[in-house]
Design a protein around this motif. Sequence first.
Motif, PDB file in Angstrom:
ATOM      1  N   GLU A   1       0.831  -1.193   0.000  1.00 47.02           N
ATOM      2  CA  GLU A   1       0.000   0.000   0.000  1.00 47.02           C
ATOM      3  C   GLU A   1       0.872   1.252   0.000  1.00 47.02           C
ATOM      4  OE1 GLU A   1      -2.280  -0.686   3.480  1.00 47.02           O
ATOM      5  OE2 GLU A   1      -3.780  -1.931   2.462  1.00 47.02           O
ATOM      6  N   GLY A   2       0.389   2.273  -0.695  1.00 43.27           N
ATOM      7  CA  GLY A   2       1.089   3.539  -0.712  1.00 43.27           C
ATOM      8  C   GLY A   2       2.503   3.415  -1.236  1.00 43.27           C
ATOM      9  N   GLU A   3       3.464   3.996  -0.517  1.00 40.73           N
ATOM     10  CA  GLU A   3       4.840   4.065  -0.993  1.00 40.73           C
ATOM     11  C   GLU A   3       5.568   2.729  -0.981  1.00 40.73           C
ATOM     12  OE1 GLU A   3       7.058   7.108   0.925  1.00 40.73           O
ATOM     13  OE2 GLU A   3       5.940   8.733  -0.027  1.00 40.73           O
ATOM     14  N   ALA A   4       4.957   1.694  -0.443  1.00 36.44           N
ATOM     15  CA  ALA A   4       5.572   0.370  -0.508  1.00 36.44           C
ATOM     16  C   ALA A   4       5.613  -0.154  -1.938  1.00 36.44           C
ATOM     17  CB  ALA A   4       4.821  -0.609   0.393  1.00 36.44           C
ATOM     18  N   SER A   5       4.705   0.310  -2.793  1.00 36.19           N
ATOM     19  CA  SER A   5       4.712  -0.086  -4.203  1.00 36.19           C
ATOM     20  C   SER A   5       5.726   0.776  -4.947  1.00 36.19           C
ATOM     21  CB  SER A   5       3.327   0.099  -4.826  1.00 36.19           C
ATOM     22  OG  SER A   5       2.440  -0.916  -4.415  1.00 36.19           O
ATOM     23  N   ARG A   6       6.781   0.111  -5.456  1.00 39.37           N
ATOM     24  CA  ARG A   6       7.862   0.828  -6.135  1.00 39.37           C
ATOM     25  C   ARG A   6       8.376  -0.001  -7.308  1.00 39.37           C
ATOM     26  NH1 ARG A   6      11.565   2.768  -0.919  1.00 39.37           N
ATOM     27  NH2 ARG A   6       9.791   3.142   0.494  1.00 39.37           N
ATOM     28  N   VAL A   7       9.029   0.681  -8.242  1.00 38.24           N
ATOM     29  CA  VAL A   7       9.676   0.020  -9.374  1.00 38.24           C
ATOM     30  C   VAL A   7      11.128   0.453  -9.428  1.00 38.24           C
ATOM     31  CG1 VAL A   7       9.697  -0.290 -11.875  1.00 38.24           C
ATOM     32  CG2 VAL A   7       7.506  -0.070 -10.679  1.00 38.24           C
TER      33      VAL A   7
ATOM     34  N   TRP B   1      21.101   0.288  -9.170  1.00 43.03           N
ATOM     35  CA  TRP B   1      19.667   0.340  -9.427  1.00 43.03           C
ATOM     36  C   TRP B   1      19.189   1.787  -9.363  1.00 43.03           C
ATOM     37  CZ3 TRP B   1      16.673  -3.969 -10.535  1.00 43.03           C
ATOM     38  CH2 TRP B   1      17.265  -5.211 -10.289  1.00 43.03           C
ATOM     39  N   THR B   2      18.152   2.075 -10.140  1.00 38.94           N
ATOM     40  CA  THR B   2      17.487   3.371 -10.085  1.00 38.94           C
ATOM     41  C   THR B   2      16.018   3.153  -9.757  1.00 38.94           C
ATOM     42  OG1 THR B   2      18.970   4.310 -11.757  1.00 38.94           O
ATOM     43  CG2 THR B   2      16.895   5.473 -11.349  1.00 38.94           C
ATOM     44  N   GLU B   3      15.530   3.824  -8.719  1.00 41.30           N
ATOM     45  CA  GLU B   3      14.103   3.781  -8.430  1.00 41.30           C
ATOM     46  C   GLU B   3      13.392   4.668  -9.435  1.00 41.30           C
ATOM     47  OE1 GLU B   3      11.236   5.608  -5.086  1.00 41.30           O
ATOM     48  OE2 GLU B   3      12.721   4.203  -4.269  1.00 41.30           O
ATOM     49  N   THR B   4      12.522   4.085 -10.233  1.00 39.28           N
ATOM     50  CA  THR B   4      11.877   4.826 -11.310  1.00 39.28           C
ATOM     51  C   THR B   4      10.411   5.134 -11.045  1.00 39.28           C
ATOM     52  OG1 THR B   4      11.344   2.779 -12.513  1.00 39.28           O
ATOM     53  CG2 THR B   4      13.461   3.848 -13.012  1.00 39.28           C
ATOM     54  N   PHE B   5       9.842   4.535  -9.992  1.00 39.03           N
ATOM     55  CA  PHE B   5       8.465   4.842  -9.620  1.00 39.03           C
ATOM     56  C   PHE B   5       8.272   4.553  -8.146  1.00 39.03           C
ATOM     57  CE2 PHE B   5       4.143   3.271  -8.731  1.00 39.03           C
ATOM     58  CZ  PHE B   5       3.410   4.400  -9.058  1.00 39.03           C
ATOM     59  N   ARG B   6       7.598   5.486  -7.460  1.00 39.02           N
ATOM     60  CA  ARG B   6       7.168   5.273  -6.080  1.00 39.02           C
ATOM     61  C   ARG B   6       5.720   5.741  -5.981  1.00 39.02           C
ATOM     62  NH1 ARG B   6      10.326   6.755  -0.514  1.00 39.02           N
ATOM     63  NH2 ARG B   6      11.966   5.753  -1.759  1.00 39.02           N
ATOM     64  N   ASN B   7       4.845   4.849  -5.569  1.00 39.99           N
ATOM     65  CA  ASN B   7       3.422   5.146  -5.514  1.00 39.99           C
ATOM     66  C   ASN B   7       3.121   6.173  -4.423  1.00 39.99           C
ATOM     67  OD1 ASN B   7       0.569   4.894  -5.753  1.00 39.99           O
ATOM     68  ND2 ASN B   7       0.607   3.427  -4.056  1.00 39.99           N
ATOM     69  N   ALA B   8       2.479   7.255  -4.803  1.00 41.88           N
ATOM     70  CA  ALA B   8       2.133   8.306  -3.850  1.00 41.88           C
ATOM     71  C   ALA B   8       0.666   8.287  -3.453  1.00 41.88           C
ATOM     72  CB  ALA B   8       2.480   9.673  -4.445  1.00 41.88           C
ATOM     73  N   ASP B   9      -0.110   7.377  -4.036  1.00 44.17           N
ATOM     74  CA  ASP B   9      -1.542   7.307  -3.748  1.00 44.17           C
ATOM     75  C   ASP B   9      -1.770   6.265  -2.656  1.00 44.17           C
ATOM     76  OD1 ASP B   9      -4.288   7.005  -3.675  1.00 44.17           O
ATOM     77  OD2 ASP B   9      -4.528   7.060  -5.853  1.00 44.17           O
ATOM     78  N   PRO B  10      -2.230   6.651  -1.473  1.00 42.08           N
ATOM     79  CA  PRO B  10      -2.421   5.670  -0.396  1.00 42.08           C
ATOM     80  C   PRO B  10      -3.487   4.634  -0.703  1.00 42.08           C
ATOM     81  CG  PRO B  10      -3.366   7.799   0.205  1.00 42.08           C
ATOM     82  CD  PRO B  10      -2.584   8.019  -1.049  1.00 42.08           C
ATOM     83  N   LYS B  11      -4.341   4.892  -1.700  1.00 41.53           N
ATOM     84  CA  LYS B  11      -5.378   3.931  -2.058  1.00 41.53           C
ATOM     85  C   LYS B  11      -4.892   2.889  -3.066  1.00 41.53           C
ATOM     86  CE  LYS B  11      -8.118   7.188  -3.455  1.00 41.53           C
ATOM     87  NZ  LYS B  11      -9.307   7.884  -4.036  1.00 41.53           N
ATOM     88  N   ALA B  12      -3.720   3.102  -3.648  1.00 43.64           N
ATOM     89  CA  ALA B  12      -3.229   2.219  -4.709  1.00 43.64           C
ATOM     90  C   ALA B  12      -2.326   1.125  -4.142  1.00 43.64           C
ATOM     91  CB  ALA B  12      -2.476   3.022  -5.758  1.00 43.64           C
TER      92      ALA B  12
END
Length: 360
Positions: free
Chosen positions: A106-112, A122-133
């Motif tokens: 949930e939230g920022e735990a989802s990353r690419v 490694w490069t972090e290219t996405f971090r989810n900012a939506d707490p509902k996603a």
Amino acid sequence: MTLRTLAAALCGTALALAGTATTPARAAGKAPAWESRDSGTDARFRGLAAVSRSTAWAAGTKGTVLLTRNGGRTWRNVSPPGAAALEFRDVEAFDARRAVVLAIGEGEASRVFRTDDGGTTWTETFRNADPKAFYDCLTFFDARHGIALGDPVDGRFRILATGDGGRSWRVLPAAGMPAALPGEAAFAASGQCVVTEGRAGGRDAWIATGGAASSRVLHSADRGRTWTAVDAPVPAGDPARGVFGLAFRDRAHGLAVGGDYRAGQPSERAAAASGDGGATWTTAARPPGGYRSGVAWLPRSRTTALAVGPTGSDVTTDGGRTWRGFDAGSYDTVDCAPDGGCWAAGEKGRTARLAARPER
């Protein structure tokens, strides 16, 4: 499916099944067999990318990413720095140097994350900012275009898209996505809840769902912009049931596996096949021996595929109409490379390569 729901059941002890799950395949020709490989870790791997018979990537718990270039004799820990608290559930690799991994939650735990040097950096290219996603899995159409699947937000599944190989991502408009059913979600169980066809460069993608009154498969013919949904004849009606993994060898021929992931629960209709691009599905006349989370077609075969789960592995040599068990070990995911090398991975650091290719 949310991490809270999935982790509670999928981390249980695997049970051995009697009957078809432990009966060797008796199709004409060689019977398949897994050749165990020591990964050197106790992480649970649900992400797997087979590059060749010699090269594979695995991604799992405790922020672990491994790479082998010698057929699994040794695995190199190439985990992103500072990622120990993340749960990697999918990895897509273009070769031995370039790969993209997805962390769920949930939230920022989802990353690419993406690497271009075999995991040295490694490069972090996405971090989810939506707490509902909550993102579950990802797939690529070619080396540039890919999508990641998230559970429903405001009643519709969410799709991320990239056009530069995973270096940047954008959320696609929700207008092209049909409404989700009450309780419907995807399962981050094997990295196969969203898949593309076997031919690189295509535009078709499919989503596997569960947790609702019916299991469904969603199809897109335009790289994730618009989708249609059909029911799949795989156990449903409970948050623990649904389609967990998909595999398409071309635009027409697909396999779906799943069932009920709770230990000891029956999964009588754990597999189905489609010959029309996922528009319709037919239940396997003889399904796998239980719940299965991962499935993969053997390259250069029109009829042979493998399915894996915590209670065993199965093979079909007739395009998914019938399945036979050939191994009782616990694996969560399976993937095959273009050169025919097939790999499996799962709990307690388990990794394996297919030692004998099944033949008709």
